[in-house]
Design a protein around this motif. Structure first.
Motif, PDB file in Angstrom:
ATOM      1  N   GLY A 245       1.206  -1.495   0.288  1.00 52.35           N
ATOM      2  CA  GLY A 245       0.136   0.044   0.232  1.00 52.35           C
ATOM      3  C   GLY A 245       0.809   1.330  -0.061  1.00 52.35           C
ATOM      4  N   GLU A 246       2.120   1.764  -0.055  1.00 49.84           N
ATOM      5  CA  GLU A 246       2.960   2.361  -0.432  1.00 49.84           C
ATOM      6  C   GLU A 246       3.767   2.960  -2.047  1.00 49.84           C
ATOM      7  N   THR A 247       3.918   3.701  -2.128  1.00 46.20           N
ATOM      8  CA  THR A 247       4.255   4.268  -2.805  1.00 46.20           C
ATOM      9  C   THR A 247       5.921   4.345  -3.064  1.00 46.20           C
ATOM     10  N   PHE A 248       7.271   4.136  -3.202  1.00 49.17           N
ATOM     11  CA  PHE A 248       7.621   3.742  -3.331  1.00 49.17           C
ATOM     12  C   PHE A 248       8.950   4.748  -4.594  1.00 49.17           C
ATOM     13  N   ILE A 249       9.443   5.747  -3.780  1.00 46.92           N
ATOM     14  CA  ILE A 249      10.651   6.472  -4.422  1.00 46.92           C
ATOM     15  C   ILE A 249      12.079   6.190  -4.107  1.00 46.92           C
ATOM     16  N   GLY A 250      12.289   5.438  -4.948  1.00 46.93           N
ATOM     17  CA  GLY A 250      14.035   5.303  -4.894  1.00 46.93           C
ATOM     18  C   GLY A 250      14.810   6.135  -5.143  1.00 46.93           C
ATOM     19  N   GLU A 256      14.566  -1.656  -7.535  1.00 41.42           N
ATOM     20  CA  GLU A 256      13.327  -2.343  -7.866  1.00 41.42           C
ATOM     21  C   GLU A 256      12.425  -1.907  -7.393  1.00 41.42           C
ATOM     22  N   GLY A 257      11.262  -1.924  -8.238  1.00 39.64           N
ATOM     23  CA  GLY A 257       9.897  -1.805  -7.747  1.00 39.64           C
ATOM     24  C   GLY A 257       9.064  -0.291  -7.256  1.00 39.64           C
ATOM     25  N   ALA A 258      10.533   1.074  -8.049  1.00 35.72           N
ATOM     26  CA  ALA A 258      10.368   1.710  -7.494  1.00 35.72           C
ATOM     27  C   ALA A 258       9.204   3.136  -8.499  1.00 35.72           C
ATOM     28  N   ALA A 259       8.400   4.021  -8.063  1.00 30.32           N
ATOM     29  CA  ALA A 259       7.608   4.616  -8.657  1.00 30.32           C
ATOM     30  C   ALA A 259       8.079   5.757  -9.232  1.00 30.32           C
ATOM     31  N   LEU A 260       9.233   6.006  -8.389  1.00 31.70           N
ATOM     32  CA  LEU A 260       9.726   7.496  -9.260  1.00 31.70           C
ATOM     33  C   LEU A 260      10.818   6.350  -8.333  1.00 31.70           C
ATOM     34  N   ASN A 261      12.210   7.919  -9.088  1.00 30.34           N
ATOM     35  CA  ASN A 261      13.402   7.871  -8.588  1.00 30.34           C
ATOM     36  C   ASN A 261      14.110   8.617  -8.744  1.00 30.34           C
ATOM     37  N   LEU A 262      14.299   9.668  -7.786  1.00 31.35           N
ATOM     38  CA  LEU A 262      15.413  10.852  -7.744  1.00 31.35           C
ATOM     39  C   LEU A 262      16.553  10.702  -8.397  1.00 31.35           C
ATOM     40  N   SER A 263      17.085   9.903  -9.073  1.00 33.42           N
ATOM     41  CA  SER A 263      18.925   9.896  -9.533  1.00 33.42           C
ATOM     42  C   SER A 263      18.192   8.621  -9.938  1.00 33.42           C
ATOM     43  N   ARG A 264      18.738   7.432 -11.285  1.00 34.73           N
ATOM     44  CA  ARG A 264      18.817   6.550 -10.918  1.00 34.73           C
ATOM     45  C   ARG A 264      20.243   6.194 -10.982  1.00 34.73           C
ATOM     46  N   SER A 265      21.139   7.642 -11.128  1.00 35.90           N
ATOM     47  CA  SER A 265      22.816   7.695 -11.860  1.00 35.90           C
ATOM     48  C   SER A 265      23.118   7.506 -10.238  1.00 35.90           C
ATOM     49  N   ALA A 266      22.462   7.897  -8.795  1.00 32.35           N
ATOM     50  CA  ALA A 266      22.902   8.536  -8.167  1.00 32.35           C
ATOM     51  C   ALA A 266      23.486  10.267  -7.546  1.00 32.35           C
ATOM     52  N   ASP A 283       2.363  11.890  -4.483  1.00 37.03           N
ATOM     53  CA  ASP A 283       1.274  12.494  -3.401  1.00 37.03           C
ATOM     54  C   ASP A 283       0.015  12.330  -4.654  1.00 37.03           C
ATOM     55  N   LYS A 284       0.075  11.856  -5.687  1.00 39.68           N
ATOM     56  CA  LYS A 284      -0.973  11.492  -6.791  1.00 39.68           C
ATOM     57  C   LYS A 284      -1.752  10.875  -6.344  1.00 39.68           C
ATOM     58  N   PHE A 285      -0.865   9.616  -5.978  1.00 40.96           N
ATOM     59  CA  PHE A 285      -1.439   8.286  -5.664  1.00 40.96           C
ATOM     60  C   PHE A 285      -2.126   7.844  -4.281  1.00 40.96           C
ATOM     61  N   ASP A 286      -2.166   8.566  -3.617  1.00 40.46           N
ATOM     62  CA  ASP A 286      -3.231   9.667  -2.437  1.00 40.46           C
ATOM     63  C   ASP A 286      -2.838   8.054  -1.409  1.00 40.46           C
ATOM     64  N   LYS A 287      -0.966   7.304  -1.649  1.00 41.22           N
ATOM     65  CA  LYS A 287      -0.960   6.417  -0.043  1.00 41.22           C
ATOM     66  C   LYS A 287       0.270   6.394   0.335  1.00 41.22           C
ATOM     67  N   PRO A 288       0.305   6.377   1.165  1.00 38.38           N
ATOM     68  CA  PRO A 288       1.746   6.286   2.126  1.00 38.38           C
ATOM     69  C   PRO A 288       3.348   6.902   1.456  1.00 38.38           C
ATOM     70  N   ILE A 289       4.106   7.022   1.498  1.00 33.29           N
ATOM     71  CA  ILE A 289       5.091   7.264   0.545  1.00 33.29           C
ATOM     72  C   ILE A 289       6.618   6.813   1.354  1.00 33.29           C
ATOM     73  N   ALA A 290       6.361   5.869   0.518  1.00 38.45           N
ATOM     74  CA  ALA A 290       9.040   5.398   0.995  1.00 38.45           C
ATOM     75  C   ALA A 290       9.253   5.685   0.284  1.00 38.45           C
TER      76      ALA A 290
END
Length: 314
Positions: A245-250, A256-266, A283-290
């Protein structure tokens, strides 16, 4: 409710923005960090409108934006350390908190009644053109509802403030993506808020370490409230992946499984630029954010500061 004007970043748009500011109206404008919500810092009623439009606590001071150091010295007293930092990093993502000049003529709302004032010379053609044409101090916190995610595009400003402000000067996406670093130069140079200028670089210019922010209940610089920069959803930090039930920002490869990534190259510079945009999208997914762990060095210090405040219980 009157619709907010969307101005082009051309001479006509900048002239219109200046006319509105002179009339005591609020105008959002782009800087290299985020969009600011500007008012003539000498007009008390105009500055009060900032607090009203944002829902911002009046004990929270504002940053005054000016075109150059010469103009900054009209409003603040710059000692040796402040001058060294200004010479090294202005224009740029650095705010200096210095003693306010008695003859400055700024509204007391700008400094929240303190005897110091935060001043910045922003980088960027649009901000510089506006400030030089206006030829005066522009008080400008981030152009968003207080405590919410800071805006890095004109669309973000309108999402929260359409109809509450007179105009937004659309200069495209912000370059840095997190607010300015704030350094106090009213006694020993001290870090008041990490931001777009890493502390290590400022310390190199000073030739010594920065002191820590003084402890107290009353902010002496913007961005010090415990809950700030917050999406509507709850935020969990240092996550290695998403729970149910979470949206993951990598951050970086292997998320893997990240809906979004701040920087794929770190890349921390890229991550800072993408931070608020990613929070908005998640926030648009209307779920807690990890959110994946972010290194605590360079711009990572500013990113972690914003994330900690976004995750604070509210």
């Amino acid at each position: 409710m009157k619709e907010t004007e969307r101005l082009k970043p051309d001479p006509e748009g900048i002239a219109r923005a200046c006319t509105l500011l002179e009339a005591g109206e609020l105008v959002a404008f782009p800087t290299e960090t985020v969009y600011g919500l500007g008012a003539d810092a000498r007009q008390g009623a105009a500055v009060a409108r900032i607090f009203e439009a944002k829902g911002r606590p009046r004990f929270n001071p504002l940053i005054v934006h000016v075109a150059d150091l010469e103009m900054a010295r009209r409003y603040g007293a710059f000692g040796t350390d402040a001058l060294a930092l200004a010479d090294a990093f202005w224009p740029g993502p650095l705010t200096l908190v210095v003693p306010i000049r008695p003859e400055a003529g700024l509204s007391e709302l700008v400094s929240a009644g303190l005897d110091t004032v935060g001043i910045r010379v922003p980088r960027g053609e649009v901000a510089q053109a506006l400030l030089r044409r206006f030829d005066g101090p522009v008080a400008a916190p981030s152009a968003n509802i207080s405590g919410k995610i800071s805006p890095t595009r004109a669309e973000h400003v309108l999402d929260g403030l359409d109809g509450r402000i007179a105009a937004v000067l659309d200069g495209g996406p912000a370059e840095v993506g997190v607010e300015s670093t704030i350094i106090g130069c009213f006694d020993h140079p001290r870090m008041l808020r990490p931001g777009g200028l890493p502390a290590e670089i400022a310390e190199q210019a000073l030739g010594r370490p920065l002191a820590h922010a003084p402890v107290g209940d009353t902010p002496n610089a913007p961005g010090q409230l415990s809950s700030h920069y917050a999406p509507d959803a709850a935020v969990r930090l240092d996550a290695r992946g998403a729970r149910a039930g979470e949206t993951f920002i990598g951050f970086g490869p292997g998320c893997e499984g990240a809906a979004l990534n701040l920087s794929r190259s770190a890349d921390l510079v890229e991550a800072a630029a993408n931070l608020f945009e990613c929070l908005r999208e998640a926030d648009k997914f209307d779920k807690p954010i990890a959110i994946a762990p972010i290194p605590h060095h360079g711009l990572g210090v500013a990113i972690n500061d914003r994330l900690k405040r976004a995750a604070h219980p509210r």
